[in-house]
Design a protein around this motif. Structure first.
Motif, short mmCIF file in Angstrom:
data_model
loop_
_atom_site.label_atom_id
_atom_site.label_comp_id
_atom_site.label_asym_id
_atom_site.label_seq_id
_atom_site.Cartn_x
_atom_site.Cartn_y
_atom_site.Cartn_z
N LEU A 549 0.88 -1.04 0.40
CA LEU A 549 0.20 -0.04 -0.06
C LEU A 549 0.74 1.35 -0.06
N VAL A 550 0.64 1.86 -1.10
CA VAL A 550 1.41 3.32 -0.91
C VAL A 550 0.25 4.93 -0.85
N ARG A 551 0.75 5.53 0.66
CA ARG A 551 0.45 6.37 0.43
C ARG A 551 0.15 7.73 -0.52
N ALA A 552 -0.09 7.23 -2.04
CA ALA A 552 0.22 8.77 -2.30
C ALA A 552 -0.34 10.20 -2.47
N THR A 553 -1.32 9.57 -1.86
CA THR A 553 -1.84 11.65 -0.94
C THR A 553 -2.24 11.47 0.72
N ASP A 554 -3.09 12.45 1.74
CA ASP A 554 -4.02 12.14 2.68
C ASP A 554 -5.07 10.80 1.70
N ASN A 555 -5.25 11.87 0.76
CA ASN A 555 -6.15 10.83 0.25
C ASN A 555 -6.42 9.87 -0.85
N LEU A 556 -5.11 9.62 -1.06
CA LEU A 556 -5.13 8.62 -2.00
C LEU A 556 -4.37 7.53 -1.69
N ASN A 557 -4.64 6.40 -1.02
CA ASN A 557 -3.54 5.00 -1.27
C ASN A 557 -4.08 3.85 -2.54
N LEU A 558 -2.64 3.86 -2.91
CA LEU A 558 -2.42 2.85 -4.70
C LEU A 558 -2.50 1.59 -3.90
N VAL A 559 -3.06 0.05 -4.15
CA VAL A 559 -2.80 -0.80 -3.49
C VAL A 559 -2.38 -2.04 -4.33
N ALA A 560 -1.15 -3.46 -4.06
CA ALA A 560 -0.95 -4.25 -5.43
C ALA A 560 -0.50 -4.53 -4.16
N SER A 561 -1.62 -6.89 -4.65
CA SER A 561 -1.17 -7.96 -4.00
C SER A 561 -0.43 -9.10 -5.40
N VAL A 562 -0.10 -9.77 -5.05
CA VAL A 562 -0.22 -10.92 -5.20
C VAL A 562 -0.28 -12.18 -4.24
N GLY A 563 -1.06 -13.10 -4.11
CA GLY A 563 -1.15 -14.31 -3.20
C GLY A 563 -1.20 -15.53 -4.07
N ARG A 564 -0.99 -17.07 -3.43
CA ARG A 564 -0.81 -18.13 -4.06
C ARG A 564 -2.08 -18.58 -3.35
N GLY A 565 -3.29 -19.43 -3.89
CA GLY A 565 -4.27 -19.87 -2.92
C GLY A 565 -3.85 -21.63 -3.23
N PHE A 566 -4.91 -22.39 -2.09
CA PHE A 566 -4.74 -23.96 -1.88
C PHE A 566 -5.78 -24.04 -2.26
N ARG A 567 -6.23 -25.34 -2.31
CA ARG A 567 -7.74 -25.99 -2.48
C ARG A 567 -7.66 -27.49 -2.02
N SER A 568 -7.95 -28.75 -1.35
CA SER A 568 -8.07 -29.76 -1.30
C SER A 568 -8.94 -30.63 -2.09
N PRO A 569 -8.92 -30.90 -2.97
CA PRO A 569 -10.38 -32.28 -3.15
C PRO A 569 -11.44 -32.46 -1.96
N ASN A 570 -12.29 -32.31 -1.75
CA ASN A 570 -13.52 -32.56 -0.38
C ASN A 570 -14.00 -33.79 -1.37
N LEU A 571 -14.75 -35.15 0.13
CA LEU A 571 -14.54 -36.03 -0.37
C LEU A 571 -15.69 -36.24 -1.77
N VAL A 572 -16.80 -35.36 -1.28
CA VAL A 572 -17.83 -35.29 -2.35
C VAL A 572 -17.19 -35.52 -3.67
N GLU A 573 -16.03 -34.90 -4.39
CA GLU A 573 -15.30 -34.65 -5.40
C GLU A 573 -14.52 -35.93 -5.93
N ARG A 574 -14.31 -36.68 -5.08
CA ARG A 574 -13.56 -37.84 -4.27
C ARG A 574 -14.13 -39.17 -4.77
N PHE A 575 -14.45 -39.08 -3.94
CA PHE A 575 -15.53 -40.81 -3.61
C PHE A 575 -16.96 -40.17 -4.35
N PHE A 576 -17.70 -39.01 -4.59
CA PHE A 576 -19.05 -39.53 -4.48
C PHE A 576 -19.61 -40.35 -6.30
N SER A 577 -20.64 -41.14 -5.99
CA SER A 577 -20.74 -42.10 -7.39
C SER A 577 -22.42 -42.10 -7.28
N GLY A 578 -23.21 -41.66 -7.82
CA GLY A 578 -24.87 -41.55 -8.34
C GLY A 578 -25.36 -40.83 -9.23
#
Length: 791
Positions: A549-578
């Motif tokens: 976050l860069v405080r360009a002025t008292d009234n203006l903030n510039l922001v940037a972000s990078v993030g890595r996410g993760f999701r494990s398959p749940n029981l329905v995705e792996r085992f459901f049949s029907g």
């Protein structure tokens, strides 16, 4: 001011004195005023009338959605010749270490000095505080990630039916599902298990929900909410699996501690809506005696199925009002919270809650009205949820490794029945048909534990660290009944005979455990289904995030972000049949699924002044090994076979813009625009986006100076979006539509509030983009009336 507050304010005054030149003396140039109630804020206004150049008001002991506070903001803005800065340092139920209080005062005082030197005129209420984005109290304006915060006042004035009802009016957010109970959130086109649903920072997601539906926000009673915080973008570095697309944290109300003696307060309310003949009653009571604080509340709701209006939407034409079946519910919520103050800044608590719902469905209309033959019913005859949590919160620990410590353990149980009922006619003989009824019974127990600590370094930097563990244990029983029937008739009589019937049942117990320690994350699901081999899989990865976050002025903030996410398959995705819930295919299990990972990039800016604010973000979220349901090319019992598979890359990108202007005299205007795009990179023809492509929202509001009357008009435009031909009865695209609403309210004597809303003002037939595949239109014109009294 009571004695306890006097002592705390005395400490603050001493700390303010240590700030030196950062706090000019109140000699007609700049005044720093600390207040805890309406009388002291009135004194602040008197100071304004003495022509103080700048006044910093630091409310202590009352939340910023209180009426006296809002009145002060408006009155301060009207004082001629005054340059005003209004900020909150501490709220009524917040305990903050003295050094952090000093830091907050220093920030406000420095801002006041800057304003005095600049000679500008400013009247500004500081941004809402959020915790979810950083695990620390931080204003939205100073947060380097996209965050949306809705307090209980914003929910109350709209007379919402559920937690996510207002999402459709907010940039980047949407809702899947219809009815009183089954609405679920979408964030930037992602839904279900790719969004982490939290309550007070504890996960409600579990390993048994479908990937595209996720857990029900209805588990948390909307009448007991303090605020809702939504982080738009990956947050796995703080919350582990499932936070790949965003986080929705529901912060509930807690009892307030007070000095000596005792105090009791509470509220009661009633809500009625015409379209579903819904009635909801709610009540709560809160109080404290010495070091003990208690709060209890609950609500009961009865809602029938609603009707959609007649009209035309794409290729669908309804000649008149049409019932949308299974959209009602009978449910109730109960909660209790007991806290005990060991010493100043050291509290322990125990909390219990219960939710029960019956006959809540996904909704469907008469298939003949859509030119279809099969009837598909998806219904939860029963849903039960119980949760108990206990913990310790220390905000003045003063240990070498921590200034703040939070410890909480919880256990929750979920029991539900899910009914899928598909009736379809057969071509021969005439009148013949087949019915398939599938019942799933799930009993899920979850246990979790979280420890979190924070250490301030040099008064300017904070390090937050901890561990978050949970375990799910799911027991499931599935039964399926297939019935063939045929009709024979003559000129004189007709009769029905039942033909071949086949029953099959499958049951088993599945365990899943997930744990997080630092950055690695793992999942160990197993299968104990008789006749099937056990499956053991471990998913682990390293996640992280960087925010600037860069405080360009008292009234203006510039922001940037990078993030890595993760999701494990749940029981329905792996085992459901029907059979699939919509009855259009047969799912087969895939225990070899890999975990999803994502890389989220965004840049943005926030601007605010006395009368204007603006926020804009550009983002791209790339999901590797994304899990999709695809046809295998085979069939099961003559029905197409589908399976969850990993695809190379799913890419979600877009732009989010919002702005608002205060014209004075109680009149304000807000607007927002969202553009979303998504694609399967390896198969561009595969539709990925399940929500709108373009959305525009606008709201015009008036509030009288004494906050006794308010009124607003809102409109939302959703643009046309192409969909695969044959995937929906509406045709090859979702038509564009605009929805209007009028709302208003009045504050009466005795702490009473009455609000009235008219939704779908023009009685338009439309369906939201997530609900057109399994076509479920929205309600017709709906009058909503709510009443609330506080004591």
């Amino acid at each position: 001011m009571n004695e306890s507050y006097r002592r705390v304010v005395g400490v603050i005054a001493f700390l303010v004195g240590l700030l030196g030149p950062a706090v000019p003396e109140a000699t007609g140039q700049t005044a720093l005023l600390i207040g805890s109630n309406a009388d002291e804020w009135t004194a602040s206004l008197q100071e304004l009338r003495r022509q103080a150049r700048v006044v910093v008001v630091v409310p202590f002991g009352m939340a910023t959605d209180g009426e006296p506070y809002r009145w002060l903001v408006r009155q301060a803005a009207r004082e001629d010749g005054a340059r005003v800065r209004i900020g909150r340092v501490v709220s009524a139920d917040e305990v903050v270490a003295p050094d952090r209080i000093a830091r907050r005062i220093e920030v406000s005082a420095a801002a006041a000095a800057d304003l005095g030197q600049a000679g500008t005129r400013v009247a500004h209420q500081l941004s809402a505080i959020n915790v979810t984005a950083t695990r620390e109290d931080l204003s939205v304006f100073r947060t380097a990630t996209p965050v949306t915060v809705l307090d209980r006042h914003a929910l109350r004035v709209r007379g919402v039916n559920g937690i996510v009802d207002v999402f459709r009016e907010i940039k980047g957010l949407d809702v899947e599902g219809v009815g009183a109970n089954q609405r679920r959130p979408l964030i930037r086109g992602l839904q279900g298990q790719r969004i982490l649903l939290l309550e007070d920072g504890l996960r409600l997601n579990n390993s048994r929900r479908r990937q595209d539906s996720g857990e029900l926000p209805a588990l948390v009673d909307v009448t007991g909410i303090e605020r809702i915080e939504v982080v738009r973008g990956a947050s796995s570095v703080l919350y582990g699996s499932d936070a790949i697309g965003g986080v929705l944290n529901v912060v509930t109300r807690t009892p307030e501690y007070g000095p000596g003696g005792g105090r009791i307060s509470g509220s009661a309310g009633y809500r009625f809506s015409t379209v579903d003949r819904q009635s909801r009653v709610q009540g709560s009571v809160s109080g404290h005696v010495g070091r003990l604080a208690v709060r209890a509340g609950g609500s009961y709701r009865h809602a029938g199925g609603y009707e959609a209006p007649g009209g035309r939407f794409g290729d669908v034409e309804l000649g008149g009002d049409m019932p949308v079946n299974d959209t009602g519910v009978d449910d109730y919520s109960l909660s209790s919270h007991i806290g005990y103050r060991l010493s100043e800044g050291n509290d322990v608590f125990i909390r219990y809650q219960r939710y029960r719902a019956t006959d809540a469905g996904f909704g469907f209309v008469d298939p003949s009205a859509l030119g279809e033959l099969a009837t598909v019913q998806l219904l939860f005859p029963r849903q039960d949820f119980n949760k108990i949590s206990a913990g310790y919160r220390g905000t003045m620990v003063r240990a070498p490794v921590a200034d703040r410590v939070d410890v909480v353990a919880y256990g929750q149980s979920t029991g539900r029945e899910f009914l899928t009922n598909v009736d379809s006619p057969l071509p021969n003989p005439p009148g013949a048909g087949v019915g398939v009824e599938t019942i799933n019974v799930t009993d899920l127990d979850s246990y979790g534990f979280r420890v979190e600590a924070n250490k301030m370094i040099g008064g300017l930097h904070a390090i937050t660290y901890g561990v978050d563990l949970f375990r799910d244990r799911s027991t499931n029983t599935d039964s399926s009944t297939t019935t063939l029937w045929f009709w024979s008739s003559t000129d004189t009589d007709s009769r029905r005979a039942a033909g071949a019937q086949c029953d099959a049942a499958e049951h088993g117990t599945v365990h899943a455990g997930r744990g997080e320690c630092g950055r690695p994350y793992c999942c160990h699901p197993g299968s104990a289904i008789p006749g099937r081999p056990a499956v053991d899989a471990t998913d682990r990865t390293v996640v992280g995030a960087g925010n600037v976050l860069v405080r360009a002025t008292d009234n203006l903030n510039l922001v940037a972000s990078v993030g890595r996410g993760f999701r494990s398959p749940n029981l329905v995705e792996r085992f459901f049949s029907g059979p699939s819930p919509e009855g259009r295919g047969f799912w087969t299990r895939n225990p070899d699924l890999d975990a999803e990972t994502s890389l989220n990039l965004e840049v943005g800016a926030r601007f605010r002044s006395r009368a204007l604010y603006f926020e804009g973000f550009l983002f791209r979220n790339t999901i590797r090994d994304g899990i999709r349901i695809e046809a295998t090319g085979d069939s099961v019992d003559g029905v197409a076979e589908f399976q969850n598979v990993n695809v190379d890359e799913l890419r979600y990108s877009g732009v989010e813009l919002s702005a608002g202007v205060d014209f004075g005299y109680g009149i304000s205007l807000e607007g927002s625009y969202t553009r979303l795009d998504a694609k399967n990179v390896s198969d561009p023809d595969d539709p990925v986006l399940d929500t709108y492509a373009d959305k525009v929202g606008v709201r015009l509001r008036y509030t009288d100076p004494r906050d006794r009357i308010w009124a607003e008009y809102s409109a939302r435009y959703s643009g046309r979006r192409d969909i695969p031909e044959g995937s929906s009865p509406v045709g090859a695209f979702v038509p564009a539509f605009t929805v209007h609403a009028l709302r208003g309210g009045v504050r009466l004597i005795g702490g009473q509030h009455v609000a009235i809303g008219l939704e779908n003002l023009t009685n338009t037939l439309y369906a939201e983009a997530p609900n057109v595949g399994f076509f479920r239109p929205e309600p017709k014109r709906n009058l909503v009336v709510s009443w609330r009294v506080s004591f």
